[in-house]
Design a protein around this motif. Structure first.
Motif, mmCIF file in Angstrom:
data_model
loop_
_atom_site.group_PDB
_atom_site.id
_atom_site.type_symbol
_atom_site.label_atom_id
_atom_site.label_comp_id
_atom_site.label_asym_id
_atom_site.label_seq_id
_atom_site.Cartn_x
_atom_site.Cartn_y
_atom_site.Cartn_z
ATOM 1 N N SER A 14 0.741 -1.090 0.126
ATOM 2 C CA SER A 14 0.120 -0.173 0.126
ATOM 3 C C SER A 14 0.982 1.076 -0.071
ATOM 4 O O SER A 14 0.350 2.215 -0.555
ATOM 5 C CB SER A 14 -0.957 -0.094 1.365
ATOM 6 O OG SER A 14 -0.315 -0.100 2.371
ATOM 7 N N TYR A 174 2.680 -2.851 3.682
ATOM 8 C CA TYR A 174 1.496 -3.813 3.248
ATOM 9 C C TYR A 174 0.304 -3.727 4.202
ATOM 10 O O TYR A 174 0.559 -3.388 5.376
ATOM 11 C CB TYR A 174 1.967 -5.311 3.352
ATOM 12 C CG TYR A 174 3.052 -5.465 2.344
ATOM 13 C CD1 TYR A 174 3.055 -5.879 0.992
ATOM 14 C CD2 TYR A 174 4.322 -5.004 2.554
ATOM 15 C CE1 TYR A 174 3.898 -6.386 0.150
ATOM 16 C CE2 TYR A 174 5.479 -5.260 1.695
ATOM 17 C CZ TYR A 174 5.225 -5.712 0.350
ATOM 18 O OH TYR A 174 6.104 -6.022 -0.603
ATOM 19 N N THR A 175 -0.984 -3.850 3.640
ATOM 20 C CA THR A 175 -2.160 -3.733 4.291
ATOM 21 C C THR A 175 -2.812 -5.188 4.228
ATOM 22 O O THR A 175 -2.622 -5.761 3.165
ATOM 23 C CB THR A 175 -3.193 -2.557 3.460
ATOM 24 O OG1 THR A 175 -2.635 -1.258 3.619
ATOM 25 C CG2 THR A 175 -4.686 -2.748 4.111
#
Length: 178
Positions: A14, A174-175
């Motif tokens: 993300s 990162y999501t």
């Protein structure tokens, strides 16, 4: 790599490292300006802030010092809400300008505890600097002067942040994919 798997969860990229570093540079420039002549003590909160603190410190051009404190409040993907101080600071901060360096401010409970603890040591000023801020999750009123990024209420890993101690080494953020 646009998606990764850590333990039982999948995450998608993300915030690429390049974008993160641009935000860190902007915060460093503000701190260099605002803290000029103050010789601030940067107090990095371990474990999560170590990558942010390292990158930030390399961009700070004014005389300063750094130390570390370790607080714990996370279990898995949720904050436990119970904060315990694991390693305290040994520096005398009386009359000093202190900048707390945090990876993420969510509920604000950890930061509130730190402010209360540090406030008893008579610092000249305490400022909060965080890589990530989740404004919708704040449970306490905080003055977060230096937030590199405001993010939604997603669970994230990378760039020092972890999921059950894994993922801190990822260069990007990162999501969690539901």
């Amino acid at each position: 790599m646009s998606t990764i798997k850590i333990h039982d969860k999948t995450f998608k990229i993300s915030y690429p490292e390049k974008d993160i570093l641009e935000k860190v540079k902007a915060i460093a420039e503000r701190l260099n300006h605002d803290m000029e002549g103050k010789n601030p003590l940067f107090l990095a909160v371990l474990n999560g802030s170590f990558v942010f603190a390292a990158d930030l410190m390399r961009m700070i051009t004014i005389p300063c010092e750094i130390s570390f404190v370790k607080l714990a409040s996370y279990q898995g993907t949720m904050s436990s809400g119970k904060i315990k101080e694991v390693i305290g600071i040994n520096e005398d901060i009386s009359g000093r300008t202190v900048v707390i360096v945090e990876d993420i401010v969510e509920s604000g409970l950890t930061m509130k505890r730190m402010l209360e603890s540090l406030g008893t040591r008579n610092p000249a000023a305490i400022h909060i600097c965080t890589l990530l801020l989740k404004p919708d999750r704040l449970k306490v009123d905080l003055n977060v002067e230096y937030a590199a990024m405001e993010i939604p209420n997603d669970f994230i890993v990378g760039y020092g942040l972890d999921y059950n101690q894994q993922g801190r080494n990822l260069r990007d953020i990162y999501t969690l994919v539901e």
